[in-house]
Design an enzyme around this catalytic site. Structure first.
Site, PDB file in Angstrom:
ATOM      1  NE  ARG A 296      -4.209  -1.935   1.705  1.00 35.92           N
ATOM      2  CZ  ARG A 296      -5.115  -2.428   2.540  1.00 35.92           C
ATOM      3  NH1 ARG A 296      -4.981  -2.237   3.848  1.00 35.92           N
ATOM      4  NH2 ARG A 296      -6.146  -3.111   2.076  1.00 35.92           N
ATOM      5  CE1 TYR A 436      -1.774  -0.620  -7.883  1.00 35.84           C
ATOM      6  CE2 TYR A 436      -1.782  -2.239  -9.646  1.00 35.84           C
ATOM      7  CZ  TYR A 436      -1.215  -1.149  -9.028  1.00 35.84           C
ATOM      8  OH  TYR A 436      -0.077  -0.607  -9.564  1.00 35.84           O
ATOM      9  CD  GLU A 437      -1.614  -4.666  -3.797  1.00 34.80           C
ATOM     10  OE1 GLU A 437      -2.004  -5.269  -2.779  1.00 34.80           O
ATOM     11  OE2 GLU A 437      -1.081  -5.246  -4.752  1.00 34.80           O
ATOM     12  N   GLY A 438      -6.484  -2.776  -2.312  1.00 34.93           N
ATOM     13  CA  GLY A 438      -7.513  -2.147  -1.487  1.00 34.93           C
ATOM     14  C   GLY A 438      -7.885  -0.815  -2.080  1.00 34.93           C
TER      15      GLY A 438
END
Length: 598
Positions: A296, A436-438
């Site tokens: 993140r 992406y990645e949350g």
């Protein structure tokens, strides 16, 4: 298109004068990573990325990764060769443990290497980025045998790694995954299922790919509590650590994407593939978050890195493109950099990128403090600050990546909309970072749902109080800093008001807090940016560089006067509650009820 110019002088200034890197270098284990050594190192790295990796950016976008008739995946021309040189130079191993062949440098240095590589070619850089996340998961949860078998070649970059989370029916709801892991007599597991959006899930740049796969064992609890994590290598590894037979994992297809064309985004099928449990059963979510939290910060950095590349291109174009006559100018025409609106766009990019640079490095420096500060209390506090900063870095950084690359395209005018100039690629590439990645909405929910309540809200309030301390330094710095100090004070008040509302509303009405979470996170991004630019401005005189001193003051003042006031403007949205968000049903949202019926 212009040659990428790594901003080494700006990075060196940030390390020494803004984020306190000399303190990091004084921690046990980092004695070899003093500031002078690091500046020399990143200078060499910048040269490598500009000369070896950056030339593959545009060509990789045009050619794209592709799947061969036999099912194998081939990256664009030049990728495999550039990656081989990257491994030989050892850049990926710099911030990783010496025990497994790494350089043992701080995470702060590793993030700079990632930034330089991402500016050079975001699609290419995704492969080492994901490998690092897999390495960190194994460092935290792998057993001694797994570490010995996989880490040395992953640290060197000879083997790459992936994260296999998403499934077609699950999306961001990881708890809905259905991939199965059935125990085998030899202690391994048979993995069966399909994963999608797997970046560099297959490629021709390394001989081995170590997939970290989330799956369910028989009888596991429903939802996220029943997820385990497995090593599933592309090739099985023999007892002598040579590569054995191909595992039963295959690329079904590659996604056709808006950007990052050079990075193969795979749909992978596991058909009773051999996997090895990491840690204990049902610890998959915990292991996943080691990978995700590492990624993140790196994703927020992608907004900065691609924004920097786009800014360099738009600045060059603004100086070259002549059109119209600026006020007070003589001659036939003027370069568009002489027009106020173009200057506004350029300065917005420049100030925002400087702020993001400081923000990303500040978070990374606290990661290093949380692991290496000799004082246990300082480590614990640093870990809290990492918790606050990481969702801000990921969301604010990737959002600004979208906005700043859009400004770069705007400066190019109609030519920016034409692919041959190359500026549109930056905008297309960076768009994924907010997803992406949350997704960034998930980051905002994490901030208000998990991080805000740490120690009953005391953690965030202490951090806000730390930011307020800059007011004294600004008052002592001279009258030219007055507007910066005054505006920061106003916006800190707005942020504190929003924070108190969030803390008092959260338990009774969590939907209202979530409804305001995205504008609230943006308030944090704006305030931390203004604060860090002010820190840079008051620190710049120590460099003895008059031009640096002037530029830092102008950037901080421009940001405070023209960009930071957005923070107070978001207070209403952050505290409005959820009433209107749920007031209209789907038909009303579509306008169906207002249509004229005959």
């Amino acid at each position: 298109m212009i040659r990428y110019q790594p901003p080494i002088a700006d990075l060196a200034f940030a390390l020494e004068h803004v984020v306190g890197y000399p303190d990091i270098a004084s921690f046990p284990g980092f004695e070899h990573a003093d500031l002078d050594t690091v500046v020399d190192l990143i200078g060499q790295c910048g040269d490598f990325m500009a000369e070896v990796v950056a030339p593959t950016n545009h060509s990789g976008d045009v050619e794209s990764a592709h799947r061969q008739p036999d099912g194998s995946v081939v990256t664009p021309a030049g990728f495999a060769e550039a990656y081989r040189h990257y491994v030989e130079a050892g850049w990926g191993s710099v911030p990783l443990p010496e025990e497994f062949g790494g350089g043992g440098f701080p995470r702060t240095v590793g993030l700079i290497i990632q930034e330089l590589m991402t500016s050079a070619n975001m699609a290419f850089a995704l492969c080492p980025l994901l490998t690092q996340g897999a390495i960190e998961a194994l460092l935290h949860y792998g057993d001694a045998g797994q570490k010995r078998r996989y880490l040395p070649k992953m640290v060197s970059g000879e083997w790459t790694g992936t994260m296999n989370l998403t499934e077609p029916q699950a999306g961001s709801d990881v708890g809905a995954l259905t991939t199965r892991a059935v125990p085998q007599p030899d202690g391994s597991f048979a993995i069966t299922g399909q994963k999608m959006f797997i970046t560099f899930g297959d490629h021709d740049m390394a001989e081995q790919i170590v997939h970290l796969v989330l799956a369910r064992t028989p009888g596991a609890p429903a939802g996220t509590k029943g997820i385990s994590c497995f090593i599933v290598p592309k090739f099985l590894v023999n007892d002598d650590e040579s590569l054995g037979e191909r595992n039963s994992v295959h690329t079904v297809s590659l996604e056709h994407k808006m950007g990052i064309h050079g990075a193969p985004t795979c749909v992978l099928s596991y058909e009773e593939a051999t996997g090895y449990l990491i840690g204990e059963e049902n610890l998959g979510m915990r292991i996943m978050f080691v990978m995700m939290n590492s990624a993140r910060l790196s994703v927020g950095m992608q907004g900065l890195a691609v924004g920097e590349r786009a800014y360099q291109q738009s600045l060059a174009y603004a100086q070259e493109r002549r059109q119209g006559l600026a006020i007070g100018a003589t001659g036939a025409d003027s370069a568009i950099i002489e027009f106020p609106d173009v200057r506004r766009m350029l300065l917005t990019q420049r100030a925002s990128l400087a702020a993001l640079q400081y923000l990303m490095l500040l978070d990374a420096s606290y990661v290093d403090r949380s692991t290496h500060d000799p004082n246990p209390a300082a480590r614990a506090r640093a870990n809290e600050i990492v918790g606050i900063l990481t969702p801000i870095c990921k969301s604010f950084g990737s959002d600004l990546g979208n906005e700043l690359t859009s400004l770069a395209l705007q400066i190019h005018g109609g030519m920016g909309y034409i692919e041959e100039t190359g500026v549109a690629q930056h905008m297309r590439d960076v768009r994924i970072a907010a997803i992406y990645e949350g997704t960034n909405g998930i980051q905002a929910a994490d901030l208000v749902g998990r991080k805000l309540g740490v120690r009953g809200g005391a953690s965030v309030m202490e951090f806000l109080a730390t930011m307020r301390e800059i007011g004294t330094e600004l008052a002592e710095a001279g009258t030219e800093f007055d507007t910066i100090r005054e505006e920061l004070d106003r916006q800190f008040d707005a942020l504190e008001q929003a924070t108190q509302w969030m803390l008092s509303t959260g338990r009774a009405d969590p939907n209202s807090v979530l409804a305001g979470s995205t504008p609230y996170l943006r308030m944090w991004g704006l305030c931390t940016s203004g604060w860090l630019l002010a820190r840079a401005a008051v620190s710049a005189p120590a460099t003895g560089d008059a031009r640096r001193e002037e530029s830092q003051l102008v950037l901080a003042r421009f940001y405070a006067e023209q960009l930071l006031p957005q923070c107070a403007g978001l207070l209403g949205a952050a505290t409005a509650g959820s009433r209107d968000l749920f007031a209209l049903d789907a038909d009303q949202l579509s306008g169906a009820t207002s249509r004229v019926r005959h």
